[in-house]
Design a protein around this motif. Structure first.
Motif, PDB file in Angstrom:
ATOM      1  N   ILE A 119       1.256   5.206 -13.439  1.00  0.00           N
ATOM      2  CA  ILE A 119       2.448   4.438 -13.521  1.00  0.00           C
ATOM      3  C   ILE A 119       2.777   4.003 -12.101  1.00  0.00           C
ATOM      4  N   ASP A 120       3.657   2.952 -12.246  1.00  0.00           N
ATOM      5  CA  ASP A 120       3.868   2.098 -10.863  1.00  0.00           C
ATOM      6  C   ASP A 120       5.579   2.386 -10.601  1.00  0.00           C
ATOM      7  N   VAL A 121       5.888   3.158  -9.491  1.00  0.00           N
ATOM      8  CA  VAL A 121       7.184   3.429  -9.282  1.00  0.00           C
ATOM      9  C   VAL A 121       7.642   2.513  -7.995  1.00  0.00           C
ATOM     10  N   VAL A 175      -0.825   3.286  -2.875  1.00  0.00           N
ATOM     11  CA  VAL A 175       0.057   2.695  -2.389  1.00  0.00           C
ATOM     12  C   VAL A 175      -0.027   0.980  -2.417  1.00  0.00           C
ATOM     13  N   LYS A 176       0.944   0.363  -3.028  1.00  0.00           N
ATOM     14  CA  LYS A 176       0.928  -0.900  -3.177  1.00  0.00           C
ATOM     15  C   LYS A 176       1.939  -1.814  -2.731  1.00  0.00           C
ATOM     16  N   VAL A 177       1.831  -2.861  -1.749  1.00  0.00           N
ATOM     17  CA  VAL A 177       2.593  -3.877  -1.306  1.00  0.00           C
ATOM     18  C   VAL A 177       2.185  -5.307  -1.575  1.00  0.00           C
ATOM     19  N   ALA A 178       3.481  -5.853  -1.953  1.00  0.00           N
ATOM     20  CA  ALA A 178       3.097  -7.162  -2.362  1.00  0.00           C
ATOM     21  C   ALA A 178       4.432  -8.028  -1.643  1.00  0.00           C
ATOM     22  N   VAL A 179       3.995  -8.924  -0.818  1.00  0.00           N
ATOM     23  CA  VAL A 179       5.239  -9.697   0.164  1.00  0.00           C
ATOM     24  C   VAL A 179       4.964 -11.257   0.007  1.00  0.00           C
ATOM     25  N   SER A 207      -2.995  -4.501  -1.712  1.00  0.00           N
ATOM     26  CA  SER A 207      -1.916  -5.426  -1.341  1.00  0.00           C
ATOM     27  C   SER A 207      -2.192  -6.725  -1.323  1.00  0.00           C
ATOM     28  N   MET A 208      -1.176  -7.612  -1.407  1.00  0.00           N
ATOM     29  CA  MET A 208      -1.259  -9.105  -1.463  1.00  0.00           C
ATOM     30  C   MET A 208       0.033  -9.813  -1.033  1.00  0.00           C
ATOM     31  N   SER A 209      -0.341 -10.760  -0.585  1.00  0.00           N
ATOM     32  CA  SER A 209       0.547 -11.869  -0.171  1.00  0.00           C
ATOM     33  C   SER A 209       0.671 -12.968  -1.278  1.00  0.00           C
ATOM     34  N   THR A 229      -6.756  -6.298  -7.327  1.00  0.00           N
ATOM     35  CA  THR A 229      -5.934  -7.612  -7.135  1.00  0.00           C
ATOM     36  C   THR A 229      -5.667  -7.903  -8.679  1.00  0.00           C
ATOM     37  N   PHE A 230      -4.364  -8.641  -8.764  1.00  0.00           N
ATOM     38  CA  PHE A 230      -3.761  -8.898  -9.971  1.00  0.00           C
ATOM     39  C   PHE A 230      -4.410 -10.328 -10.185  1.00  0.00           C
ATOM     40  N   ALA A 231      -4.723 -10.678 -11.533  1.00  0.00           N
ATOM     41  CA  ALA A 231      -4.933 -11.879 -12.008  1.00  0.00           C
ATOM     42  C   ALA A 231      -4.467 -12.058 -13.494  1.00  0.00           C
ATOM     43  N   GLY A 240       1.486 -16.972  -7.601  1.00  0.00           N
ATOM     44  CA  GLY A 240       0.317 -16.911  -6.910  1.00  0.00           C
ATOM     45  C   GLY A 240      -0.955 -16.361  -7.408  1.00  0.00           C
ATOM     46  N   GLN A 241      -0.787 -15.722  -8.674  1.00  0.00           N
ATOM     47  CA  GLN A 241      -1.751 -15.266  -9.225  1.00  0.00           C
ATOM     48  C   GLN A 241      -2.700 -16.118  -9.772  1.00  0.00           C
ATOM     49  N   ILE A 242      -4.093 -16.031  -9.708  1.00  0.00           N
ATOM     50  CA  ILE A 242      -4.944 -16.939 -10.193  1.00  0.00           C
ATOM     51  C   ILE A 242      -5.631 -16.364 -11.506  1.00  0.00           C
TER      52      ILE A 242
HETATM   53  O1  LIG Z   1       3.084  -5.249  -8.261  1.00  0.00           O
HETATM   54  C1  LIG Z   1       2.290  -6.037  -8.591  1.00  0.00           C
HETATM   55  C2  LIG Z   1       1.624  -7.168  -8.165  1.00  0.00           C
HETATM   56  C3  LIG Z   1       2.202  -8.561  -8.521  1.00  0.00           C
HETATM   57  O2  LIG Z   1       3.643  -8.691  -8.093  1.00  0.00           O
HETATM   58  C4  LIG Z   1       1.300  -9.657  -8.168  1.00  0.00           C
HETATM   59  O3  LIG Z   1       1.920 -10.230  -7.220  1.00  0.00           O
HETATM   60  O4  LIG Z   1       0.390  -9.943  -8.585  1.00  0.00           O
HETATM   61  C5  LIG Z   1       1.929  -8.601 -10.229  1.00  0.00           C
HETATM   62  C6  LIG Z   1       2.638  -7.233 -10.913  1.00  0.00           C
HETATM   63  O5  LIG Z   1       2.458  -7.709 -12.253  1.00  0.00           O
HETATM   64  C7  LIG Z   1       2.286  -6.096 -10.221  1.00  0.00           C
HETATM   65  O6  LIG Z   1       2.847  -5.152 -10.707  1.00  0.00           O
END
Ligand SMILES: O=C1C[C@@](O)(C(=O)O)C[C@@H](O)[C@@H]1O
Length: 257
Positions: A119-121, A175-179, A207-209, A229-231, A240-242
């Motif tokens: 789960i993502d919290v 640990v996940k960080v998206a900025v 992590s992702m920008s 990475t999320f796509a 920005g998702q590819i």
């Molecule tokens: O936390 C993330 C990363 C995300 O925000 C992205 O930037 O790809 C996409 C979300 O679905 C996911 O929960």
């Protein structure tokens, strides 16, 4: 200091780690239960290796029975493919207007029914919410991803490293960080901070920008310490998702797969 070689985690049989290939996660963004399995099938047929079920797209969750029934069908359909469930609040770019009872209840039901591998919290949740979910995940096979999203900007490198270390103190599995980058420098801050944090904290990082400027971080995460990475497959869940097909090709071209 942490031995980077040991920093792997398994979701089902799939290994996530900086020495494993960068894993591709694709979101289910169905706004009704009917479409969940259809979107899952599209993800199974894509290069994605992990499914993220964004249950916040379903709106306020009151029908826990249907959530669990759909979750069971989803698990049966995806088989060996790992599943992450995310209930993203509007404060962090999601669709959910936070109501503690529903937020905790949805996760609790899915964990107890052994439907989800993680789960993502959000790290911004209250200590009390995080503690409850930690308790549930610690007593189950479900992993805890602690996340932080900034849809406006990117902190400076040292502030990001400090953020990673505060998140790690909660002892999640990932640990996940998206900025959001507002300049080229911001993209580098995220990458540099992830390299530094990866040497300091005990768990793998995602992590992702976001946005167009940050796309390179989605392609080359493994270079700077991000393990997945999320796509998009059906529809994107963040700027920005590819597409998973393009991402796979890009990763192959630069031989990061
Ligand atoms: O936390 C993330 C990363 C995300 O925000 C992205 O930037 O790809 C996409 C979300 O679905 C996911 O929960």
């Amino acid at each position: 200091m942490t031995n980077q070689l040991d920093k792997t985690i398994k979701l089902k049989q799939l290994v996530l780690g900086t020495n494993a290939p960068q894993r591709i996660i694709a979101p289910i963004v169905a706004d009704n239960f009917r479409d969940v399995l259809m979107q899952a099938q599209a993800i199974i047929d894509s290069p994605a290796e992990i499914v993220e079920w964004r249950i916040d797209y379903l709106g306020i969750m009151t029908d826990f029975n249907q959530l669990v029934t759909t979750g069971q069908s989803l698990q049966a359909l995806i088989g060996n493919i790992p599943l992450i469930v995310t209930n993203r609040t509007s404060a962090e770019g999601g669709k959910l207007d936070f109501v503690e009872e529903n937020y905790l209840g949805a996760y609790e039901q899915l964990i107890e029914a052994q439907i989800t591998d993680a789960i993502d919290v959000e790290f911004s949740q209250s200590d009390h919410v995080i503690e409850q979910l930690k308790h549930l995940t610690n007593n189950s096979a479900t992993k805890l991803i602690l996340s932080h999203h900034d849809f406006k900007g990117t902190p400076l490198k040292d502030d990001l490293v400090f953020l990673y270390s505060r998140m790690a103190k909660q002892n999640p599995d990932i640990v996940k960080v998206a900025v959001t980058p507002n300049s080229r420098d911001d993209v580098l801050h995220l990458m540099n901070a992830t390299v530094a944090a990866d040497k300091q904290i005990d768990m793998p990082i995602i992590s992702m920008s976001m946005g167009d400027l940050g796309k390179i971080t989605r392609v080359a995460g493994n270079l700077f310490g991000s393990v997945a990475t999320f796509a998009s497959v059906v529809e994107s869940s963040a700027p920005g998702q590819i597409s998973a097909d393009h991402l796979r090709t890009a990763m192959e071209l630069i031989d990061l797969n």
